[in-house]
Motif scaffolding. Structure first.
Motif, PDB file in Angstrom:
ATOM      1  N   ILE A  33       1.321  -0.955  -0.145  1.00  0.00           N
ATOM      2  CA  ILE A  33      -0.109   0.142   0.029  1.00  0.00           C
ATOM      3  C   ILE A  33       0.720   1.228   0.328  1.00  0.00           C
ATOM      4  O   ILE A  33       0.837   2.421  -0.622  1.00  0.00           O
ATOM      5  N   GLY A  34       2.382   1.565   0.652  1.00  0.00           N
ATOM      6  CA  GLY A  34       2.955   2.262   1.040  1.00  0.00           C
ATOM      7  C   GLY A  34       3.497   2.681  -0.590  1.00  0.00           C
ATOM      8  O   GLY A  34       3.237   3.914  -0.756  1.00  0.00           O
ATOM      9  N   MET A  67      -6.146   9.822   6.586  1.00  0.00           N
ATOM     10  CA  MET A  67      -4.632   8.678   5.859  1.00  0.00           C
ATOM     11  C   MET A  67      -4.370   9.374   4.470  1.00  0.00           C
ATOM     12  O   MET A  67      -3.189   9.295   4.384  1.00  0.00           O
ATOM     13  N   MET A  68      -4.957   9.488   3.320  1.00  0.00           N
ATOM     14  CA  MET A  68      -4.757  10.002   2.539  1.00  0.00           C
ATOM     15  C   MET A  68      -3.622  10.916   2.723  1.00  0.00           C
ATOM     16  O   MET A  68      -2.098  10.914   2.400  1.00  0.00           O
ATOM     17  N   ASN A  69      -3.783  12.888   3.451  1.00  0.00           N
ATOM     18  CA  ASN A  69      -3.110  13.218   4.394  1.00  0.00           C
ATOM     19  C   ASN A  69      -1.571  12.894   4.571  1.00  0.00           C
ATOM     20  O   ASN A  69      -1.293  13.397   4.226  1.00  0.00           O
ATOM     21  N   ALA A 202     -15.280   0.770   4.820  1.00  0.00           N
ATOM     22  CA  ALA A 202     -14.355   0.095   5.898  1.00  0.00           C
ATOM     23  C   ALA A 202     -14.257   0.643   6.925  1.00  0.00           C
ATOM     24  O   ALA A 202     -15.109   1.684   6.873  1.00  0.00           O
ATOM     25  N   ILE A 203     -13.782  -0.142   7.756  1.00  0.00           N
ATOM     26  CA  ILE A 203     -13.848   0.652   9.538  1.00  0.00           C
ATOM     27  C   ILE A 203     -12.435   1.070   9.856  1.00  0.00           C
ATOM     28  O   ILE A 203     -11.867   0.357   9.371  1.00  0.00           O
ATOM     29  N   ASP A 204     -12.559   2.396  10.739  1.00  0.00           N
ATOM     30  CA  ASP A 204     -10.821   2.583  11.260  1.00  0.00           C
ATOM     31  C   ASP A 204     -10.811   2.124  12.645  1.00  0.00           C
ATOM     32  O   ASP A 204     -11.951   2.648  13.971  1.00  0.00           O
ATOM     33  N   PRO A 205      -9.974   0.563  12.929  1.00  0.00           N
ATOM     34  CA  PRO A 205     -10.097   0.545  13.797  1.00  0.00           C
ATOM     35  C   PRO A 205      -9.007   1.335  15.355  1.00  0.00           C
ATOM     36  O   PRO A 205      -9.745   0.907  16.529  1.00  0.00           O
ATOM     37  N   PHE A 206      -8.981   2.471  14.620  1.00  0.00           N
ATOM     38  CA  PHE A 206      -8.609   3.251  16.037  1.00  0.00           C
ATOM     39  C   PHE A 206      -9.508   3.704  16.402  1.00  0.00           C
ATOM     40  O   PHE A 206      -8.656   4.794  17.178  1.00  0.00           O
ATOM     41  N   ARG A 396      -7.354  -1.279   3.345  1.00  0.00           N
ATOM     42  CA  ARG A 396      -8.376  -1.513   2.173  1.00  0.00           C
ATOM     43  C   ARG A 396      -8.275  -1.199   1.339  1.00  0.00           C
ATOM     44  O   ARG A 396      -8.460  -0.674   0.760  1.00  0.00           O
ATOM     45  N   LEU A 397     -10.080   0.035   2.318  1.00  0.00           N
ATOM     46  CA  LEU A 397     -10.522   0.798   1.100  1.00  0.00           C
ATOM     47  C   LEU A 397      -9.444   1.460   0.639  1.00  0.00           C
ATOM     48  O   LEU A 397      -9.397   2.322  -0.612  1.00  0.00           O
ATOM     49  N   LEU A 398      -8.705   2.636   1.767  1.00  0.00           N
ATOM     50  CA  LEU A 398      -6.983   3.277   1.480  1.00  0.00           C
ATOM     51  C   LEU A 398      -6.668   2.555  -0.217  1.00  0.00           C
ATOM     52  O   LEU A 398      -6.161   2.961  -1.393  1.00  0.00           O
ATOM     53  N   GLU A 399      -6.542   1.260  -0.662  1.00  0.00           N
ATOM     54  CA  GLU A 399      -5.728   0.663  -0.940  1.00  0.00           C
ATOM     55  C   GLU A 399      -6.416   1.056  -2.582  1.00  0.00           C
ATOM     56  O   GLU A 399      -6.020   1.374  -3.930  1.00  0.00           O
TER      57      GLU A 399
END
Ligand code: UDP
Length: 413
Positions: A33-34, A67-69, A202-206, A396-399
């Motif tokens: 992903i990175g 996350m994108m930022n 998707a969800i943010d687990p944190f 996964r959503l970011l990817e």
């Protein structure tokens, strides 16, 4: 640039970075992903939606844009504003997209298009390399950017299994101006002359809604809201919306409690772009008795505490593009009994990591089965959590979005 606005500083703090997900998804996935993020780092992306408050789109865009930022991709999030009359019209569009046959008058069309036009005059998107517009509220914006150079994508989050044809034909005139449409599931694909993609939420687990809580913290939160824990809790957490079938939930609960002691907690918040929720909330008041608690609150940690404490979580929707509440509860190892519709069918594998039901009677039977069988709860709950880890985390959503940006975005400007 303030600390919070700086992607670099954010990354240093370790907030919303892909590295944070490594223990959950493994180092190979985090590295992959990175590398994808490196390819789109020079892009500037703008999302446009109609509320920062309430509902699934807000829940997605809050962590996704951060996350994108954090990955170094400049990502903005713009809101459109509207009058109550405008949001009345757009809720009607939402309902027709989910299959209701409603008239769409010339006057409604005028309100809708005029308010979107006003919003377009305030939006300056020339610097962007991709514009992502969410749901029907801001959909016609694209008509007011005839000289656009960047790609525009329309993401629709609702259950599109059977949209009402006359209204769909009208909306289609706007949709087909976009470069691509993004839907939650392949079965929502439409007959459109543009590319279609499928990206499930998707969800943010944190986040405070999904992060770990101790038993002590859970007890404290429930006590703050005067929610007793003397009986097993059956819980549904949803906007007050008839598509979430709150009356069906009450009906199922009443049937179930004849066979097993339990208490029902229905909590909901009111999204600022949903004018019907207050009416639905008030209509439930007459159904309340001493075993039923109905609360209109907005507290993500209460949602977290309830999903962790509940013996059964219900999401008895009759239409559901994708139920974030289902995934949130499954992440906490809860047994979810969901309506056998839309996205919920992809989230729950019946009898494997939860239950799918069609009627209040079926829901009642499953509630009793779960209440009476702690071993079953443990088995289904641990599979539920694992299925979220594999499929429905924000990484996964970011990817998925990075892949879409490689395919459609204006790269290498
Ligand atoms: N939600 C909340 N408090 C409530 C009701 C809902 O925070 O009282 C959140 C819920 O946790 C979820 C989102 O709102 O994150 C709803 O998303 P979902 O996809 O389930 O339904 P939508 O509202 O988009 O139809």
């Amino acid at each position: 640039m303030s600390l919070l606005n700086s992607p670099v500083e954010r990354s240093k703090l370790g907030l919303h970075t892909i590295e944070q997900y490594e223990p959950l998804i493994g180092s190979a996935a985090a590295e992959r992903i990175g590398l994808k993020a490196d390819r789109v780092r020079a892009m500037r992306i703008a999302h446009v939606s109609s509320t920062f408050y309430g509902g699934g789109v807000t829940e997605l865009l809050t962590p996704l844009t951060l996350m994108m930022n954090a990955a170094g991709i400049e990502t903005d999030w713009h809101l459109i504003q509207g009058t109550p009359g405008f949001f009345g019209c757009t809720k009607k569009l939402h309902n027709t997209l989910q299959g209701e046959n409603l008239t769409w008058s010339e006057a409604e069309r005028t309100i809708y298009e005029e308010v979107v036009f006003e919003n377009a005059t305030r939006l300056h998107l020339d610097e962007c390399d991709a514009i992502i517009v969410h749901d029907p509220q801001p959909l016609p914006l694209i008509s007011h950017f005839p000289h656009r150079e960047a790609p525009w994508l329309w993401q629709c989050h609702v259950d599109l299994s059977s949209p009402f044809a006359p209204v769909w034909s009208y909306l289609r005139t706007f949709i087909e101006k976009y470069d691509a449409a993004v839907f939650s599931l392949p079965e929502y694909a439409q007959d459109l002359g543009i590319d279609q993609h499928f990206v499930s939420p998707a969800i943010d687990p944190f986040s405070p809604k999904n992060g770990e809580l101790s038993d002590k913290e859970i007890g404290k939160f429930l006590a703050n809201y005067k929610i007793p824990t003397d009986l097993p809790l059956v819980v549904q957490i949803s906007r007050f919306d008839r598509w979430k079938d709150p009356l069906g939930v009450i009906d199922a609960f009443r049937k179930a409690r004849k066979q097993a002691d339990c208490r029902l907690v229905l909590i909901g918040n009111n999204a600022s772009d949903d004018p019907e929720s207050q009416v639905i909330f008030e209509s439930l008041q007459s159904s309340i008795d001493e075993g039923i608690i109905v609360l209109a609150v907005d507290d993500p940690v209460l949602v977290n505490a309830l999903q962790r404490k509940a013996t059964v979580v219900l999401q008895k929707s009759i239409r559901e593009g994708f139920g974030l509440t289902v995934t949130e509860a499954m992440w906490k190892g809860a047994v979810v009994i969901g309506g056998d519709v839309g996205g919920i069918r992809h989230q729950i594998k019946n009898e494997c990591n939860g239950f799918l039901v069609k009627t209040p009677g079926e829901a009642a039977e499953r509630i009793v089965q779960v209440l009476k069988n702690p071993k079953l709860r443990e088995q289904l709950g641990s599979r539920a959590k694992e299925s979220v880890r594999e499929n429905f985390l924000m990484s996964r959503l970011l990817e998925d979005w990075l892949d879409l940006m490689v395919e459609h975005g204006r790269l290498g400007k």
